[in-house]
Design a protein around this motif. Structure first.
Motif, mmCIF file in Angstrom:
data_model
loop_
_atom_site.group_PDB
_atom_site.id
_atom_site.type_symbol
_atom_site.label_atom_id
_atom_site.label_comp_id
_atom_site.label_asym_id
_atom_site.label_seq_id
_atom_site.Cartn_x
_atom_site.Cartn_y
_atom_site.Cartn_z
ATOM 1 N N ALA B 231 0.803 -0.934 -0.230
ATOM 2 C CA ALA B 231 0.160 -0.015 -0.136
ATOM 3 C C ALA B 231 0.645 0.877 0.187
ATOM 4 O O ALA B 231 1.036 2.578 -0.487
ATOM 5 C CB ALA B 231 -0.622 -0.236 1.091
ATOM 6 N N GLY B 232 2.115 1.577 0.567
ATOM 7 C CA GLY B 232 2.769 2.622 0.843
ATOM 8 C C GLY B 232 4.040 2.685 -0.102
ATOM 9 O O GLY B 232 4.076 3.954 -0.485
ATOM 10 N N PHE B 233 4.090 1.534 -0.907
ATOM 11 C CA PHE B 233 5.569 1.103 -1.915
ATOM 12 C C PHE B 233 3.902 1.894 -3.217
ATOM 13 O O PHE B 233 4.977 2.475 -4.405
ATOM 14 C CB PHE B 233 6.016 -0.296 -2.461
ATOM 15 C CG PHE B 233 7.093 0.062 -2.475
ATOM 16 C CD1 PHE B 233 8.288 0.378 -2.070
ATOM 17 C CD2 PHE B 233 6.583 -0.283 -4.169
ATOM 18 C CE1 PHE B 233 9.370 1.255 -2.395
ATOM 19 C CE2 PHE B 233 8.354 -0.117 -4.710
ATOM 20 C CZ PHE B 233 9.361 0.748 -4.249
ATOM 21 N N ILE B 234 3.318 0.872 -3.726
ATOM 22 C CA ILE B 234 2.764 1.376 -5.140
ATOM 23 C C ILE B 234 1.570 2.737 -4.955
ATOM 24 O O ILE B 234 0.902 2.868 -4.051
ATOM 25 C CB ILE B 234 1.379 0.582 -5.475
ATOM 26 C CG1 ILE B 234 2.862 -0.752 -5.429
ATOM 27 C CG2 ILE B 234 0.503 0.409 -6.887
ATOM 28 C CD1 ILE B 234 3.678 -1.257 -6.273
ATOM 29 N N GLY B 235 1.545 3.664 -5.888
ATOM 30 C CA GLY B 235 1.079 4.699 -5.970
ATOM 31 C C GLY B 235 1.780 5.648 -5.818
ATOM 32 O O GLY B 235 2.852 5.685 -5.171
ATOM 33 N N SER B 236 1.632 7.086 -6.982
ATOM 34 C CA SER B 236 2.814 8.107 -6.491
ATOM 35 C C SER B 236 1.639 9.555 -6.504
ATOM 36 O O SER B 236 0.669 9.903 -7.711
ATOM 37 C CB SER B 236 4.037 7.893 -7.534
ATOM 38 O OG SER B 236 4.493 9.353 -6.976
ATOM 39 N N PRO B 237 1.558 10.067 -5.775
ATOM 40 C CA PRO B 237 2.222 10.143 -3.856
ATOM 41 C C PRO B 237 1.955 9.422 -3.849
ATOM 42 O O PRO B 237 0.441 8.416 -3.924
ATOM 43 C CB PRO B 237 1.428 11.675 -3.952
ATOM 44 C CG PRO B 237 1.329 12.672 -4.717
ATOM 45 C CD PRO B 237 0.446 11.375 -6.090
ATOM 46 N N LYS B 238 2.421 8.676 -2.134
ATOM 47 C CA LYS B 238 2.148 7.501 -1.817
ATOM 48 C C LYS B 238 0.458 7.618 -0.796
ATOM 49 O O LYS B 238 0.504 8.994 -1.022
ATOM 50 C CB LYS B 238 3.215 7.503 -0.031
ATOM 51 C CG LYS B 238 4.432 7.617 -0.848
ATOM 52 C CD LYS B 238 5.382 6.534 0.557
ATOM 53 C CE LYS B 238 6.681 7.058 -0.078
ATOM 54 N NZ LYS B 238 7.047 5.659 -0.506
ATOM 55 N N MET B 239 0.538 6.651 -0.477
ATOM 56 C CA MET B 239 -0.806 6.133 0.149
ATOM 57 C C MET B 239 -1.118 7.165 1.534
ATOM 58 O O MET B 239 0.164 6.828 2.010
ATOM 59 C CB MET B 239 -1.872 4.886 -0.054
ATOM 60 C CG MET B 239 -2.501 4.835 0.866
ATOM 61 S SD MET B 239 -3.309 2.809 1.501
ATOM 62 C CE MET B 239 -3.691 2.181 -0.794
ATOM 63 N N ASN B 240 -2.131 7.376 2.084
ATOM 64 C CA ASN B 240 -2.434 8.353 3.046
ATOM 65 C C ASN B 240 -2.005 6.844 4.716
ATOM 66 O O ASN B 240 -3.664 6.302 4.112
ATOM 67 C CB ASN B 240 -2.819 9.273 3.636
ATOM 68 C CG ASN B 240 -2.274 9.960 2.892
ATOM 69 O OD1 ASN B 240 -1.753 11.267 3.055
ATOM 70 N ND2 ASN B 240 -3.530 10.925 1.694
ATOM 71 N N LEU B 241 -1.329 6.197 5.410
ATOM 72 C CA LEU B 241 -1.624 5.796 5.951
ATOM 73 C C LEU B 241 -2.027 6.504 7.777
ATOM 74 O O LEU B 241 -1.166 6.775 8.163
ATOM 75 C CB LEU B 241 -0.431 4.903 6.239
ATOM 76 C CG LEU B 241 0.030 3.993 4.829
ATOM 77 C CD1 LEU B 241 0.708 3.233 5.634
ATOM 78 C CD2 LEU B 241 -1.197 3.308 4.719
ATOM 79 N N ILE B 242 -3.294 5.917 8.165
ATOM 80 C CA ILE B 242 -3.327 7.000 9.580
ATOM 81 C C ILE B 242 -3.837 5.796 10.435
ATOM 82 O O ILE B 242 -4.322 4.571 10.630
ATOM 83 C CB ILE B 242 -4.707 7.789 9.132
ATOM 84 C CG1 ILE B 242 -4.495 8.823 7.854
ATOM 85 C CG2 ILE B 242 -5.064 8.666 9.799
ATOM 86 C CD1 ILE B 242 -5.254 9.383 7.897
ATOM 87 N N GLU B 243 -3.485 5.624 11.601
ATOM 88 C CA GLU B 243 -3.060 5.644 13.114
ATOM 89 C C GLU B 243 -4.116 5.785 13.903
ATOM 90 O O GLU B 243 -4.657 7.321 13.751
ATOM 91 C CB GLU B 243 -2.083 4.616 13.260
ATOM 92 C CG GLU B 243 -2.141 3.223 12.921
ATOM 93 C CD GLU B 243 -0.462 2.982 13.148
ATOM 94 O OE1 GLU B 243 0.033 3.236 14.097
ATOM 95 O OE2 GLU B 243 0.118 1.868 12.700
ATOM 96 N N GLY B 244 -4.568 5.316 14.959
ATOM 97 C CA GLY B 244 -5.402 5.574 16.129
ATOM 98 C C GLY B 244 -7.102 6.134 16.223
ATOM 99 O O GLY B 244 -8.033 4.464 15.193
ATOM 100 N N ALA B 245 -7.652 6.817 16.299
ATOM 101 C CA ALA B 245 -9.150 6.762 16.668
ATOM 102 C C ALA B 245 -9.846 7.238 14.749
ATOM 103 O O ALA B 245 -10.550 6.195 14.714
ATOM 104 C CB ALA B 245 -9.431 8.643 17.219
ATOM 105 N N PRO B 246 -8.837 7.930 14.388
ATOM 106 C CA PRO B 246 -9.870 7.852 12.908
ATOM 107 C C PRO B 246 -9.789 6.504 12.090
ATOM 108 O O PRO B 246 -10.817 5.424 11.649
ATOM 109 C CB PRO B 246 -9.009 8.082 11.293
ATOM 110 C CG PRO B 246 -8.239 9.358 12.723
ATOM 111 C CD PRO B 246 -8.061 8.540 14.333
ATOM 112 N N ALA B 247 -8.997 5.746 12.169
ATOM 113 C CA ALA B 247 -8.901 4.532 11.941
ATOM 114 C C ALA B 247 -9.625 3.012 13.238
ATOM 115 O O ALA B 247 -10.366 2.275 12.410
ATOM 116 C CB ALA B 247 -7.067 3.243 12.557
#
Lengths: 274, 334
Positions: B231-247
């Motif tokens: 997920a983080g490697f493929i795609g430009s700009p990179k995918m936003n990875l979010i942890e915590g309450a929103p997740a």
């Protein structure tokens, strides 16, 4: 303005280089000048214009037979160089292309043998030569000169071979080249300039080697260095003849050096800058 | 034919394992890209297929024939190296002719094939030059020429464009893709540049620390990455990875949302944010925004969006394009 300064700097640098070069070359130049003087002129003191006589050359040739010494020099320098290359090419090749953890140590060890003063091993080597009957033999001296210069030859070749990118050899393998084809069509053409300049330098080093050639020879295997020294001891005051002998001894190597200077300079500075 | 199969292939250097265990099948005529960060083992894997490195275990087959122990020359593969690896003492013509000469072809055939390759690659006027007299792009074309004349069962490319400038890289990328369409031969292409991977590949193999993270078409990887790494490697700009309450809200340890799947508004939305840097490219607008309780998020919007540094915006992720990942980093069902 900037250009004027640069030109001025260039002129100063060129002049300085010429002065330094002349200073270094002057002893050789003066030897050549003196060789064209009569003995009378030679002992009179410093003079840059000789009378131009060639009597010293005639006498030197009549007394000693220059060509026998010249032939020995050629045999010893070329022979020891060929022998050194036969050993050094595979050695440097394997160290450059299949290095192990110990390769650097081996290279340093080889170089360290050059740090020892030659006189330190004079007696053992003299005794070995005497007892094996190698004194005053071309074979013995060829081996000796080869051994003396071998570390430098291995180092130079190693440096050259290291410059050949491994990927080119891999490309040849991918292109279907057998090991033999790889050596013939890719490796050798790329290594020839390096081997050639190493060979030239080694011939010069062997030609000029005086310590062992004088001490381990008397007549049969004596090269031009012994030829010069034979004039310096019993006839030390005959400067003109000594100079003529020296000029005759250095002339072949000077001429060779002149024609191959491009290769030599490349050899000496190879790998210094990328 | 150019079907390549790897079974349980591993590679170690001393006690260091570069490739633990890999199974992979490459179909005839496919354009496969090995992609991953530096040191992930992608070049080693290519060199194992080429035969330039010996495997520590497993088998490699080409068209059903086990070639694991065969020398590179016998595998009928052609390789294009990152450094071009041209023979500096030979002319362009002789460089291209070399593999044919090694194959024992007659001179008339060699001349014809060299001319044909030179025409395809726009090298006709440079045949008598040496590699040192060519530009980077021309050298790379000679390397490709040397590869195509043999009509190999597969082409291997080891980061062939990384020594070229950006503009030339774009052109060469198109030329290689075009060549693949013409020749229809299997191509394996190694790169660390995911844009090259996305634009050229039929199939992408994402590698990380010697392991295959995911294999699939560019769009499969883009739409359904199997784990956080892909997920983080493929795609430009990179995918936003979010942890915590929103997740947590979506029942995941981490959620991922691509910059182009976030809706931006100046009035209302899920996440309130402040614009940090706004990059206006005309065709797109890239925004780097600070989002309350989440951190920095990258947003990509079509066309011109009239916001600037310090403006307050509201972001709303497209729920249908949201990716959810569990604590083990693997994707959860959408």
């Amino acid at each position: 303005m900037a250009r004027a300064v640069t030109t001025q700097h260039k002129t100063i640098a060129t002049t300085a280089a010429w002065i330094v070069a002349l200073l270094i070359f002057f002893p050789i130049l003066y030897t050549i000048i003196t060789s064209f003087k009569s003995e009378q002129e030679a002992i009179q003191g410093f003079a840059l214009i000789p009378s131009g006589t060639t009597e010293s050359y005639a006498e030197v040739q009549a007394q000693s037979g220059y060509f026998k010494f010249f032939l020995n020099s050629v045999i010893l320098s070329v022979g020891s160089t060929v022998l050194a290359l036969l050993i050094a090419v595979p050695a440097a090749w394997s160290m450059a292309f299949s290095p192990t953890k110990r390769t650097k140590d081996i290279l340093m060890w080889m170089l360290s043998t050059k740090m020892m003063p030659a006189v330190a091993v004079l007696f053992p080597i003299y005794l070995i030569f005497r007892d094996t009957g190698l004194l005053d033999s071309r074979i013995g001296l060829t081996v000796m000169l080869m051994l003396i210069n071998l570390p430098i030859v291995v180092w130079m070749l190693y440096t050259y071979f290291r410059e050949i990118p491994g990927e080119i050899l891999e490309a040849a393998r991918m292109d279907g080249a057998s090991l033999w084809n790889e050596i013939i069509y890719v490796l050798t053409p790329m290594a020839v300039p390096g081997i050639a300049s190493t060979m030239l330098l080694n011939i010069i080093l062997a030609w000029n080697e005086a310590f062992w050639t004088i001490r381990l020879t008397t007549t049969d295997a004596a090269p031009l260095t012994a030829f010069i020294s034979s004039f310096s001891s019993p006839q030390g005051l005959f400067w003109a003849k000594l100079s003529a002998a020296s000029t005759l001894a250095i002339a072949p190597i000077l001429i060779m050096g002149w024609f191959s200077q491009k290769q030599l300079v490349r050899g000496l500075t190879f790998g210094a800058v990328k | 034919m150019g079907n390549i199969t790897l079974k349980n292939v591993s590679k170690s250097f001393g006690s260091t394992t570069i490739i633990p265990n890999i199974d992979l099948n490459i179909e005839d005529g496919e354009f496969v890209v090995f992609v991953g960060p530096s040191g992930c083992g992608k070049s080693t894997l290519l060199r194992l297929i080429a035969g330039l490195e010996d495997t520590s275990g497993g088998t490699i087959s080409i068209d059903g024939r086990d070639v694991t122990q065969e020398a590179p020359a016998k595998r009928k593969l052609a390789m294009v190296f990152q450094s071009y690896a041209l023979y500096p003492h030979m002319t362009v013509a002789k460089n291209i002719a070399f593999p044919l000469k090694m194959a024992g072809e007659d001179q008339a055939t060699i001349d014809k094939k060299v001319k044909d390759a030179a025409r395809v690659l726009n090298l006709t006027n440079y045949l008598e030059r040496r590699p040192g007299q060519l530009s980077g792009g021309q050298r790379q074309r000679v390397a490709i020429g040397r590869a195509i004349v043999r009509q190999p069962s597969a082409f291997l490319f080891d980061e062939p464009l990384s020594n070229l400038d950006a503009a030339l890289r774009g052109t060469m990328r198109l030329e290689i893709s075009e060549l693949h369409h013409q020749l229809k031969t299997t191509m394996i292409y190694v790169t660390h540049d995911q844009v090259e991977a996305m634009t050229m590949a039929d199939k992408i193999v994402v590698l990380n620390a010697g392991n295959i993270e995911q294999v699939g078409s560019p769009m499969e990887l883009y739409r359904t990455p199997k784990n956080l790494f892909v997920a983080g490697f493929i795609g430009s700009p990179k995918m936003n990875l979010i942890e915590g309450a929103p997740a947590d809200k979506y029942g995941a340890k981490t959620i991922g949302i691509r910059p182009e799947h976030i809706n931006i508004s100046t009035t209302a939305g899920d996440w309130k944010a402040t614009v940090g840097v706004a990059e206006h490219l005309g065709s797109d607008t890239f925004l780097h925004v600070q989002t309350d309780g989440i951190g920095t998020i990258n947003v990509r919007a079509d066309g011109e969006v009239a916001v600037k540094h310090g403006d307050t915006v509201y972001l709303t992720p497209d729920k249908t394009k949201l990716h959810r990942f569990g604590a083990d980093g693997k994707a959860l069902a959408q």
